[in-house]
Scaffold this motif. Structure first.
Motif, short mmCIF file in Angstrom:
data_model
loop_
_atom_site.label_atom_id
_atom_site.label_comp_id
_atom_site.label_asym_id
_atom_site.label_seq_id
_atom_site.Cartn_x
_atom_site.Cartn_y
_atom_site.Cartn_z
N SER A 125 -56.48 -2.81 5.57
CA SER A 125 -55.80 -1.81 4.73
C SER A 125 -56.53 -1.61 3.41
CB SER A 125 -54.36 -2.24 4.47
OG SER A 125 -54.34 -3.48 3.79
N PHE A 126 -57.66 -2.25 3.23
CA PHE A 126 -58.40 -2.11 1.99
C PHE A 126 -59.33 -0.90 2.07
CE2 PHE A 126 -61.63 -3.06 -1.23
CZ PHE A 126 -60.84 -3.47 -2.29
N VAL A 127 -59.16 0.03 1.18
CA VAL A 127 -59.97 1.25 1.22
C VAL A 127 -61.20 1.07 0.34
CG1 VAL A 127 -59.97 3.74 0.89
CG2 VAL A 127 -57.86 2.57 1.52
N GLY B 41 -59.42 -4.69 -14.03
CA GLY B 41 -58.15 -4.51 -14.71
C GLY B 41 -56.97 -4.61 -13.75
N LEU C 72 -61.02 7.59 -4.10
CA LEU C 72 -60.47 6.31 -3.64
C LEU C 72 -58.94 6.32 -3.73
CD1 LEU C 72 -60.92 3.46 -2.68
CD2 LEU C 72 -61.43 2.76 -5.01
P1 ADP Z 1 -54.69 -6.52 -8.96
O1 ADP Z 1 -54.52 -7.84 -8.31
O2 ADP Z 1 -56.12 -6.21 -9.29
O3 ADP Z 1 -53.80 -6.31 -10.14
P2 ADP Z 1 -53.63 -5.52 -6.48
O4 ADP Z 1 -54.58 -6.12 -5.52
O5 ADP Z 1 -52.29 -6.15 -6.60
O6 ADP Z 1 -54.28 -5.38 -7.93
O7 ADP Z 1 -53.48 -3.97 -6.12
C1 ADP Z 1 -52.39 -3.18 -6.55
C2 ADP Z 1 -51.96 -2.28 -5.44
O8 ADP Z 1 -52.97 -1.33 -5.17
C3 ADP Z 1 -51.71 -3.00 -4.14
O9 ADP Z 1 -50.65 -2.36 -3.50
C4 ADP Z 1 -52.98 -2.81 -3.38
O10 ADP Z 1 -52.75 -2.86 -2.00
C5 ADP Z 1 -53.40 -1.43 -3.83
N1 ADP Z 1 -54.85 -1.28 -3.82
C6 ADP Z 1 -55.73 -1.48 -4.83
N2 ADP Z 1 -56.99 -1.25 -4.45
C7 ADP Z 1 -56.91 -0.89 -3.15
C8 ADP Z 1 -57.88 -0.49 -2.16
N3 ADP Z 1 -59.18 -0.44 -2.46
N4 ADP Z 1 -57.43 -0.18 -0.94
C9 ADP Z 1 -56.11 -0.21 -0.63
N5 ADP Z 1 -55.16 -0.56 -1.50
C10 ADP Z 1 -55.54 -0.90 -2.75
#
Ligand code: ADP
Ligand code: MG
Length: 473
Positions: free
Chosen positions: A139-141, A175, A301
């Motif tokens: 699910s990571f884009v 961030g 993105l």
């Molecule tokens: P951080 O830990 O850097 O504060 P998170 O990993 O908790 O951020 O991400 C916040 C939200 O954004 C989550 O729901 C995450 O799944 C989504 N998200 C952030 N970057 C991506 C990505 N590249 N692909 C899919 N979802 C992302």
């Protein structure tokens, strides 16, 4: 729970958020849930004992005040730990998603992935932090801002026991809401499925708690041994690691693991050199592997993330659809972070389910209004100021930085220093350094001088205004 209570709770969280700031809020309160509201007391819960005691010692008054602003009759806040109930699930099952209710206080639609590998027993046995089954590589884009971080994380996840470790530690910084936790949990899920490697995911807070608890029960040695027996140690939010003993212990663990050829993966909101509370040696050890920054999410993105969220939601709510113009609108206007993107989709889903209505642009505009933040003012750099001022007065940038004192460079230099002081957050000494290593008193003198002149010289005042406008455009 009654809607009115949830609304109240949303407002209380809004108050908390603005009173403690976004960072503190997301670190300590994002996972706080409302359990119930009694006439004079409110029952809240958090997922860990550590969070509970931290909030109680540091923020209990704040939480109470925020409630009283909504309900003056409230006199007591009961805070409990809800982990016990939720972690009672059999080890083989994937843990429940950490957040049952979203930040906006509405019920969280089910967005769980369907087939996920079970987390290994060792992760649970060692007290690993809860993993969210949705945060996988699948699910990571991938986009421009995170390609490198993603590739490095993948590489780490695919390593096998005994493989030579390529970069150690892998240190990812970015961030809030830019995908650090997502990537780290993806590594953990991938590493734990099917291989014989032991991958442990811990938030820095959990690491502290585990260590402090072990010290209390005099099992610290066992805790250390256990930590050193894992193949991949994943630590999230390292900036929260506090306390001299814990930091020293973290340092030992880090050294022991790296020296034994085990992989360490770390995420933090800043680069190693900016982790001011950590010892210099730890910082340089952290910087000694691969340090990757994830930049803010570009529009493309953001659109990709929104689409993947919609797809995930459709797995459970087949009728849910978000038309392309709405997705474009959200990607364009919600620029802050991934959490807001997720929140926006959750709201649209909740709204369209509750009212049995299709998603429209109009509805989206109304539902996500508060997630759209005003454009951040442009960050002005000292170099830009020097460039623009030099051009305006027809001198060179090196003239501005030089020690020449002829009138045709002194005035532009003073104007540039004045602008640096008023348009940036840089300190006087820093500005002095950037202007050819001048003393801060020289900068102060220039600032005062131009201030005084601007007050009575209309021509100069217009000139300065013009420069400001050019820089802010
Ligand atoms: P951080 O830990 O850097 O504060 P998170 O990993 O908790 O951020 O991400 C916040 C939200 O954004 C989550 O729901 C995450 O799944 C989504 N998200 C952030 N970057 C991506 C990505 N590249 N692909 C899919 N979802 C992302
Ligand atoms: Mg995170």
């Amino acid at each position: 729970m009654a809607n009115i209570e949830q609304d109240r709770w949303s407002r209380v969280k809004g108050r908390l958020r603005s009173s403690v700031g976004e960072d503190v809020y997301s670190s300590w309160f994002a996972r706080m849930d409302l359990e119930s509201v009694q006439p004079e007391s409110v029952h809240l819960s958090v997922p860990t004992r550590f969070l509970k005691s931290w909030i109680q010692t540091h923020y209990s008054d704040k939480v109470l005040t925020c409630w009283q602003a909504e309900m003056p009759e409230v006199h007591r806040i009961d805070l409990t730990v809800r982990t016990a109930m939720r972690c009672a699930a059999p080890v083989k099952e994937a843990p429940a998603p950490v957040e049952q209710r979203r930040d906006d206080g509405r019920p969280a639609p089910e967005l769980r992935a369907t087939a996920i590998a079970p987390v290994s027993a060792s992760h649970d046995a060692l007290g690993g932090s809860p993993l969210d089954p949705r945060l996988t590589f699948g699910s990571f884009v991938i986009g421009r801002s995170n390609t490198l971080a993603h590739a490095a994380a993948r590489q780490v996840a695919e390593g096998r026991r005994g493989d030579a470790v390529m970069f150690n530690p892998l240190y990812i910084h970015a961030g809030v809401g830019l995908g650090k936790t997502h990537l780290l949990q993806a590594v953990t899920w991938a590493g734990n499925s099917g291989t014989e490697r032991k991958v442990l995911y811990l938030t820095a807070e959990k690491f502290m708690y585990g260590f402090v608890a072990a010290l209390k029960t005099q099992t610290a040695l066992a805790f250390k041994e256990a930590l050193r027996g894992i193949d991949v140690l994943v630590i999230d939010d390292l900036q929260f690691l506090q306390g001299k003993t814990t930091q020293a212990e973290f340092c030992h663990t880090l050294n022991a693991l790296i020296d034994a050829g085990r992989q360490v993966v770390i995420a933090a909101d800043r680069p190693p050199s900016d982790l001011e509370s950590l010892d210099e040696r730890v910082r340089s050890r952290l910087a000694g592997g691969l340090v990757v920054e994830m930049a803010s999410l570009g529009e493309e993105l953001r659109l990709g993330i929104l689409k993947s969220r919609v797809l995930a939601a459709r797995a459970h709510h087949a009728s849910f659809d978000v038309p392309a113009p709405v997705l474009d609108y959200l990607a364009r206007t919600i620029t802050h972070n991934g959490r807001d993107l997720e929140g926006a989709i959750n709201r649209l889903l909740a709204h369209s389910k509750l009212n049995a209505q299709p998603v429209t642009l109009e509805m989206a505009e109304r539902e996500v209004r508060d997630l759209i933040r005003p454009q951040e003012p442009k960050r002005i750099k000292i170099e830009d100021i020097q460039r623009v001022v030099a051009r305006q007065y027809n001198v060179s940038r090196s003239d501005l930085l030089s020690s020449r004192r002829t009138a045709n460079v002194v005035r532009p230099r003073q104007v540039a220093m004045y602008l640096a002081k008023t348009l940036t957050l840089r300190s006087l000494p820093e500005i002095g350094r950037r202007f050819g290593g001048r003393d801060h008193t020289t900068v102060l003198h220039a600032v005062r001088k131009i201030e005084a002149l601007v007050a009575k010289d209309v021509a100069l005042s217009d000139e300065v205004e013009l420069l400001k406008r050019q820089l802010q455009e």
